[in-house]
Scaffold this active site. Sequence first.
Site, PDB file in Angstrom:
ATOM      1  N   ASP A 290       0.826  -1.187   0.006  1.00  0.00           N
ATOM      2  CA  ASP A 290      -0.092   0.165  -0.047  1.00  0.00           C
ATOM      3  C   ASP A 290       0.846   1.232   0.162  1.00  0.00           C
ATOM      4  O   ASP A 290       1.652   1.287   0.990  1.00  0.00           O
ATOM      5  CB  ASP A 290      -0.877  -0.055   1.229  1.00  0.00           C
ATOM      6  N   ARG A 292      -0.223   4.490  -0.259  1.00  0.00           N
ATOM      7  CA  ARG A 292      -1.226   5.789  -0.198  1.00  0.00           C
ATOM      8  C   ARG A 292      -0.323   6.662   0.896  1.00  0.00           C
ATOM      9  O   ARG A 292       0.071   6.092   2.017  1.00  0.00           O
ATOM     10  CB  ARG A 292      -2.240   5.487   0.092  1.00  0.00           C
TER      11      ARG A 292
END
Length: 358
Positions: A290, A292
């Site tokens: 991930d 983000r």
Amino acid sequence: MKALPDPLIEVDRAIAELRRGAFVRVYDEDSSFLMMAADVLTSDCLKKLTQFSHVMPRLVLTGTRVNALGIDKSDRPISLISHRSGLSVDLIEYLANPLAAFMTRPSIEGVEINDAHAVAEACVTLSKLSRLLPAAIIVESAGDTETLAVQVSSIQSYMTIAAHSLTKVSEARVPLENAENAKVLAFRPRDGGIEHLAIIIGDINPVEPVLVRLHSECFTGDLLGSLRCDCGSQLRGAISEMASTGSGILLYLAQEGRGIGLVNKLRAYQLQDLGFDTVEANLQLGFDSDERNYLPAAQMLRMLGVSRIKLLTNNPTKTAALGKYDIEVVERVPHIFPSNEHNDDYLRVKATKSGHLF
């Protein structure tokens, strides 16, 4: 005294150069390297890059990609790859792109792996910011005045500075299918980069905890109705939930594919079709599971006068991230929708590997 370059402008220009296949010089006080993104490599570019230095070009890869290749199981976050006879285009593509690796398998005999320095790591970060594969070809450079240059410190600070520079640039009333009392606000970073959006449902009372959803854009799920994920259901479901409870804020973040971009997300889908799960596919591409960053979300909430929220999510990581940026999450509100035959495995992996709560 010469003014220091604006880090956002430096990096934004470098991103544009990389995406069109040009060279960029990345430097700090001690080192200077010419780089190009492995994603857009051609034989002519590799030949030209070789002419800039008496040292043969080297490939910079993330530790996750090197581990996925099985050629190095160390814990290096970044690896510097060389070859005693020089790196060929075919070998670079094999090492950098897992989809190319399934089509051709050149010999890796003679490949050497070493620790990478801060400049090489910044080159990979710049490739990520460009929404390209996290891999770069580099050569040492004394400083080419005709090549766009960017400082390592500018690359390292780009995400933070961009988030803090967000400015509201437009606002309009947009009645929605299940929430007629709605408006959309657009926030843009100072370098003119991609906008993040805030969809405000009803009338917000910032004195009370506000129902909030952080939603990363998903072209395939949100717009096309893809059944491979649950993003479209979560987007529309969040708006309906906010309308039924009276108000809420949905932050629509420009972080496609958990932060790797649409093109790389489609590559991840190809890898999933070859048998990898959603987390493994990201790692095969050389990304973290991930990528983000939730600082833009926290900054947007502060600009909206909101500091205490009820977070509509199944992902505890979002709760922890907002807390780190001084947004108090007083309650996590589950956000679950029925699965289908196309996303059963996807949702299972989000629970077992990414810690989502279902």
